[in-house]
Design a protein around this motif. Structure first.
Motif, PDB file in Angstrom:
ATOM      1  N   THR A  15       0.827  -1.201   0.000  1.00  0.00           N
ATOM      2  CA  THR A  15       0.000   0.000   0.000  1.00  0.00           C
ATOM      3  C   THR A  15       0.865   1.256   0.000  1.00  0.00           C
ATOM      4  N   GLU A  16       1.862   1.291  -0.833  1.00  0.00           N
ATOM      5  CA  GLU A  16       2.721   2.456  -0.990  1.00  0.00           C
ATOM      6  C   GLU A  16       1.957   3.513  -1.775  1.00  0.00           C
ATOM      7  N   PRO A  17       2.334   4.784  -1.689  1.00  0.00           N
ATOM      8  CA  PRO A  17       1.639   5.824  -2.430  1.00  0.00           C
ATOM      9  C   PRO A  17       1.894   5.763  -3.938  1.00  0.00           C
ATOM     10  N   HIS A  18       2.804   4.938  -4.379  1.00  0.00           N
ATOM     11  CA  HIS A  18       3.112   4.776  -5.793  1.00  0.00           C
ATOM     12  C   HIS A  18       3.363   3.298  -6.048  1.00  0.00           C
ATOM     13  N   PRO A  19       3.195   2.840  -7.299  1.00  0.00           N
ATOM     14  CA  PRO A  19       3.426   1.416  -7.591  1.00  0.00           C
ATOM     15  C   PRO A  19       4.874   1.013  -7.310  1.00  0.00           C
ATOM     16  N   PRO A  20       5.071  -0.161  -6.725  1.00  0.00           N
ATOM     17  CA  PRO A  20       6.444  -0.626  -6.493  1.00  0.00           C
ATOM     18  C   PRO A  20       7.134  -0.966  -7.816  1.00  0.00           C
ATOM     19  N   VAL A  21       8.447  -1.031  -7.765  1.00  0.00           N
ATOM     20  CA  VAL A  21       9.274  -1.375  -8.918  1.00  0.00           C
ATOM     21  C   VAL A  21      10.034  -2.648  -8.566  1.00  0.00           C
ATOM     22  N   CYS A  22      10.144  -3.576  -9.516  1.00  0.00           N
ATOM     23  CA  CYS A  22      10.862  -4.831  -9.276  1.00  0.00           C
ATOM     24  C   CYS A  22      12.326  -4.530  -8.977  1.00  0.00           C
ATOM     25  N   ALA A  23      12.812  -5.045  -7.855  1.00  0.00           N
ATOM     26  CA  ALA A  23      14.194  -4.811  -7.443  1.00  0.00           C
ATOM     27  C   ALA A  23      15.183  -5.575  -8.328  1.00  0.00           C
ATOM     28  N   ARG A  24      14.698  -6.529  -9.099  1.00  0.00           N
ATOM     29  CA  ARG A  24      15.572  -7.335  -9.958  1.00  0.00           C
ATOM     30  C   ARG A  24      15.659  -6.767 -11.379  1.00  0.00           C
ATOM     31  N   CYS A  25      14.510  -6.547 -12.027  1.00  0.00           N
ATOM     32  CA  CYS A  25      14.526  -6.130 -13.436  1.00  0.00           C
ATOM     33  C   CYS A  25      14.112  -4.676 -13.641  1.00  0.00           C
ATOM     34  N   GLY A  26      13.540  -4.035 -12.629  1.00  0.00           N
ATOM     35  CA  GLY A  26      13.193  -2.623 -12.716  1.00  0.00           C
ATOM     36  C   GLY A  26      11.830  -2.311 -13.302  1.00  0.00           C
ATOM     37  N   ILE A  27      11.042  -3.321 -13.650  1.00  0.00           N
ATOM     38  CA  ILE A  27       9.719  -3.070 -14.221  1.00  0.00           C
ATOM     39  C   ILE A  27       8.773  -2.563 -13.125  1.00  0.00           C
ATOM     40  N   PRO A  28       7.975  -1.538 -13.421  1.00  0.00           N
ATOM     41  CA  PRO A  28       7.020  -1.051 -12.421  1.00  0.00           C
ATOM     42  C   PRO A  28       5.781  -1.942 -12.379  1.00  0.00           C
ATOM     43  N   ALA A  29       5.141  -1.995 -11.227  1.00  0.00           N
ATOM     44  CA  ALA A  29       3.900  -2.756 -11.078  1.00  0.00           C
ATOM     45  C   ALA A  29       2.780  -2.039 -11.813  1.00  0.00           C
ATOM     46  N   ASP A  30       1.767  -2.800 -12.233  1.00  0.00           N
ATOM     47  CA  ASP A  30       0.619  -2.215 -12.920  1.00  0.00           C
ATOM     48  C   ASP A  30      -0.260  -1.394 -11.986  1.00  0.00           C
ATOM     49  N   GLY A  31      -0.238  -1.724 -10.700  1.00  0.00           N
ATOM     50  CA  GLY A  31      -1.092  -1.019  -9.743  1.00  0.00           C
ATOM     51  C   GLY A  31      -0.396  -0.899  -8.406  1.00  0.00           C
ATOM     52  N   LEU A  32      -1.133  -0.397  -7.441  1.00  0.00           N
ATOM     53  CA  LEU A  32      -0.553  -0.185  -6.119  1.00  0.00           C
ATOM     54  C   LEU A  32      -0.411  -1.477  -5.325  1.00  0.00           C
ATOM     55  N   GLN A  33      -1.189  -2.505  -5.665  1.00  0.00           N
ATOM     56  CA  GLN A  33      -1.129  -3.763  -4.931  1.00  0.00           C
ATOM     57  C   GLN A  33      -0.888  -4.920  -5.902  1.00  0.00           C
ATOM     58  N   PRO A  34       0.366  -5.176  -6.259  1.00  0.00           N
ATOM     59  CA  PRO A  34       0.671  -6.253  -7.206  1.00  0.00           C
ATOM     60  C   PRO A  34       0.561  -7.620  -6.525  1.00  0.00           C
ATOM     61  N   THR A  35      -0.604  -8.242  -6.617  1.00  0.00           N
ATOM     62  CA  THR A  35      -0.870  -9.476  -5.870  1.00  0.00           C
ATOM     63  C   THR A  35      -0.015 -10.654  -6.307  1.00  0.00           C
ATOM     64  N   THR A  36       0.539 -10.631  -7.508  1.00  0.00           N
ATOM     65  CA  THR A  36       1.358 -11.753  -7.967  1.00  0.00           C
ATOM     66  C   THR A  36       2.844 -11.538  -7.712  1.00  0.00           C
ATOM     67  N   ILE A  45      15.570  -3.944   4.472  1.00  0.00           N
ATOM     68  CA  ILE A  45      15.022  -3.135   3.390  1.00  0.00           C
ATOM     69  C   ILE A  45      13.953  -3.937   2.654  1.00  0.00           C
ATOM     70  N   ARG A  46      12.758  -3.342   2.505  1.00  0.00           N
ATOM     71  CA  ARG A  46      11.668  -3.997   1.790  1.00  0.00           C
ATOM     72  C   ARG A  46      11.921  -3.913   0.293  1.00  0.00           C
ATOM     73  N   GLN A  47      11.804  -5.068  -0.383  1.00  0.00           N
ATOM     74  CA  GLN A  47      11.987  -5.113  -1.829  1.00  0.00           C
ATOM     75  C   GLN A  47      10.854  -5.919  -2.435  1.00  0.00           C
ATOM     76  N   PHE A  48      10.450  -5.522  -3.635  1.00  0.00           N
ATOM     77  CA  PHE A  48       9.423  -6.248  -4.374  1.00  0.00           C
ATOM     78  C   PHE A  48      10.055  -6.863  -5.605  1.00  0.00           C
ATOM     79  N   PHE A  49       9.547  -8.049  -5.987  1.00  0.00           N
ATOM     80  CA  PHE A  49      10.026  -8.748  -7.179  1.00  0.00           C
ATOM     81  C   PHE A  49       8.816  -9.144  -8.011  1.00  0.00           C
ATOM     82  N   CYS A  50       8.860  -8.841  -9.315  1.00  0.00           N
ATOM     83  CA  CYS A  50       7.741  -9.153 -10.206  1.00  0.00           C
ATOM     84  C   CYS A  50       7.549 -10.666 -10.298  1.00  0.00           C
TER      85      CYS A  50
END
Length: 70
Positions: A15-36, A45-50
């Motif tokens: 629930t960040e104010p902006h879509p997260p970005v994949c820490a591995r490849c750099g692609i941004p999420a489609d929305g604020l809550q990337p369920t997959t 450090i919190r990191q998201f991975f596509c």
């Protein structure tokens, strides 16, 4: 989701104010809550991975390796 040993998933909310970005490849999420996507806390450090990077590195994730070990 993954978390620190003995810890919880505290801080892995998407629930960040902006879509997260994949820490591995750099692609941004489609929305604020990337369920997959995978959320990991590495060295405090919190990191998201596509979903694609998560699938490609499933063994490392299951083994709880930091992404630098992929």
């Amino acid at each position: 989701m993954t978390s620190l040993p003995g810890g919880s998933d505290h801080g892995c909310s998407a629930t960040e104010p902006h879509p997260p970005v994949c820490a591995r490849c750099g692609i941004p999420a489609d929305g604020l809550q990337p369920t997959t996507w995978t959320c990991s806390v590495e060295n405090g450090i919190r990191q998201f991975f596509c979903d694609a990077c998560s699938r490609e590195n499933l063994r490392a994730i299951e083994g709880r390796l930091d992404s630098s070990g992929w």
